[in-house]
Design an enzyme around this catalytic site. Sequence first.
Site, PDB file in Angstrom:
ATOM      1  N   CYS A 149     -34.625 -37.907 -71.833  1.00  0.00           N
ATOM      2  CA  CYS A 149     -35.466 -37.874 -73.018  1.00  0.00           C
ATOM      3  C   CYS A 149     -35.389 -39.263 -73.652  1.00  0.00           C
ATOM      4  CB  CYS A 149     -34.916 -36.809 -73.973  1.00  0.00           C
ATOM      5  SG  CYS A 149     -35.710 -36.777 -75.589  1.00  0.00           S
TER       6      CYS A 149
ATOM      7  N   CYS B 137     -32.699 -31.695 -79.843  1.00  0.00           N
ATOM      8  CA  CYS B 137     -33.961 -31.997 -80.526  1.00  0.00           C
ATOM      9  C   CYS B 137     -33.735 -32.132 -82.024  1.00  0.00           C
ATOM     10  CB  CYS B 137     -34.970 -30.860 -80.370  1.00  0.00           C
ATOM     11  SG  CYS B 137     -35.422 -30.528 -78.691  1.00  0.00           S
TER      12      CYS B 137
ATOM     13  N   CYS C 210     -38.777 -42.998 -87.191  1.00  0.00           N
ATOM     14  CA  CYS C 210     -40.084 -42.357 -87.019  1.00  0.00           C
ATOM     15  C   CYS C 210     -40.793 -42.252 -88.362  1.00  0.00           C
ATOM     16  CB  CYS C 210     -39.900 -40.958 -86.434  1.00  0.00           C
ATOM     17  SG  CYS C 210     -41.461 -40.147 -85.988  1.00  0.00           S
TER      18      CYS C 210
ATOM     19  N   GLU D 109     -31.875 -43.979 -79.531  1.00  0.00           N
ATOM     20  CA  GLU D 109     -31.128 -43.127 -78.621  1.00  0.00           C
ATOM     21  C   GLU D 109     -31.968 -42.554 -77.482  1.00  0.00           C
ATOM     22  OE1 GLU D 109     -28.006 -41.130 -81.732  1.00  0.00           O
ATOM     23  OE2 GLU D 109     -30.125 -40.876 -82.078  1.00  0.00           O
TER      24      GLU D 109
HETATM   25  N1  SAH Z   1     -42.708 -37.342 -82.327  1.00  0.00           N
HETATM   26  C1  SAH Z   1     -42.775 -36.399 -81.226  1.00  0.00           C
HETATM   27  C2  SAH Z   1     -41.414 -36.228 -80.537  1.00  0.00           C
HETATM   28  C3  SAH Z   1     -40.447 -35.534 -81.449  1.00  0.00           C
HETATM   29  S1  SAH Z   1     -38.990 -34.762 -80.875  1.00  0.00           S
HETATM   30  C4  SAH Z   1     -43.238 -35.054 -81.734  1.00  0.00           C
HETATM   31  O1  SAH Z   1     -43.369 -34.883 -82.945  1.00  0.00           O
HETATM   32  O2  SAH Z   1     -43.526 -34.193 -80.922  1.00  0.00           O
HETATM   33  C5  SAH Z   1     -39.425 -33.404 -79.852  1.00  0.00           C
HETATM   34  C6  SAH Z   1     -39.521 -32.035 -80.529  1.00  0.00           C
HETATM   35  O3  SAH Z   1     -38.359 -31.662 -81.270  1.00  0.00           O
HETATM   36  C7  SAH Z   1     -40.678 -31.976 -81.502  1.00  0.00           C
HETATM   37  O4  SAH Z   1     -41.410 -30.803 -81.268  1.00  0.00           O
HETATM   38  C8  SAH Z   1     -39.961 -31.897 -82.831  1.00  0.00           C
HETATM   39  O5  SAH Z   1     -40.763 -31.338 -83.834  1.00  0.00           O
HETATM   40  C9  SAH Z   1     -38.769 -31.046 -82.477  1.00  0.00           C
HETATM   41  N2  SAH Z   1     -37.686 -31.085 -83.470  1.00  0.00           N
HETATM   42  C10 SAH Z   1     -37.439 -32.046 -84.393  1.00  0.00           C
HETATM   43  N3  SAH Z   1     -36.352 -31.744 -85.126  1.00  0.00           N
HETATM   44  C11 SAH Z   1     -35.885 -30.568 -84.660  1.00  0.00           C
HETATM   45  C12 SAH Z   1     -34.762 -29.757 -84.996  1.00  0.00           C
HETATM   46  N4  SAH Z   1     -33.899 -30.112 -85.950  1.00  0.00           N
HETATM   47  N5  SAH Z   1     -34.588 -28.627 -84.295  1.00  0.00           N
HETATM   48  C13 SAH Z   1     -35.433 -28.275 -83.294  1.00  0.00           C
HETATM   49  N6  SAH Z   1     -36.495 -29.014 -82.934  1.00  0.00           N
HETATM   50  C14 SAH Z   1     -36.732 -30.146 -83.605  1.00  0.00           C
END
Ligand code: SAH
Length: 344
Positions: A96, A328, A103, A83
């Site tokens: 994004c 996110c 992952c 996505e």
């Molecule tokens: N693998 C990368 C990109 C992840 S997504 C990373 O770990 O940074 C981007 C952000 O969203 C990351 O900081 C991740 O930890 C956060 N994230 C993941 N699940 C979430 C959720 N349910 N609520 C809020 N933020 C979340």
Amino acid sequence: MQLLLDLHPDQYPLDGFRRRQLLEWVFVQGVGTFDAMTNLPADVRADLAARFTMNPFREIETVRSADGSVKYLFTLHDGRQMEAVYMPYLDRKTICVSTMVGCPAKCAFCATGAMGFGRNLTPGEIVGQILAVAGGEGLAPRELRNLVFMGMGEPLLNYDHTMQAARILLHPQALGMSKRRVTLSTVGLPKGIRRLAAEDDLGIKLAISLHAPDEETRQRIIPTGHRNSIAEIMASAREYQAVTGRRVTFEYSMLRGVNDHLWQAEELAGLLRGLVSHVNLIPMNPWDGSGFESSTEEEIQAFYDALEARGVDVSVRRSRGKDAGAACGQLALKRPGAAAGAPA
Ligand code: SAH
């Protein structure tokens, strides 16, 4: 057949003037077929079409959110899905993008982590997300000026393809994005962070998903985190800053009763001392079966105040696309009967 978008602009199959025409069609006009490239001679077009494909996707579905953001669900040629999210906000249009199907990081509060690792995306499958979203929104590709590598996947574990994609984004004859408007977000891998610091022609922004200042909490919510201690992550962030001179962002998803205690704000402020940094607090976005809930607005404000009082530069991320499952940590495929991340 090779995906044209996998190539760096310098490797595009034509020379000189013709190459510039081809790049212009792909990245400025955003056309999706060789046939549409009307200023290229018919035999050149036929030859390109015999050797290259333009479209990385078999199918594209969209889910529109009431706040204007749009989730794009892509089916790749092998049937796997991933996505991207389009977020228009005032005059700022952000995309994004994903770097993997699924992952391997398995963050406990993230729906993508729960589906496991599918496979790495190729550079063209990453860049193709931008072209497809632009097309879907009726925009020229270059109107999407802000990009975050924050979709599915851990970009530093698909390092070469992510770097190739970034170089295509920044290339003046490709998407011509500004490096200041491209951010890579990582779960916090010191080796990858040091490698990124050494890519001195790149200079994109770095965000580190810290989410806790203490080992015990971090290991609970990021079970793969034990491989890299917080101390090592912070050391690599300092090195990154020493080499690049850039501010480092730390992401911190607010999980109620888990990482939102005021002593944790205090410890976090301590970790950041001496570093030019920014903390981005993210209200946790819920998904079925996550087992976590977001801190309340008041709790987030108290955490924010505690950081600010200690001189930390801090902001709260607006949550976008929640009703479309596009916020996110909500990027996961809801396809009954299909195993997570498995080919359809
Ligand atoms: N693998 C990368 C990109 C992840 S997504 C990373 O770990 O940074 C981007 C952000 O969203 C990351 O900081 C991740 O930890 C956060 N994230 C993941 N699940 C979430 C959720 N349910 N609520 C809020 N933020 C979340």
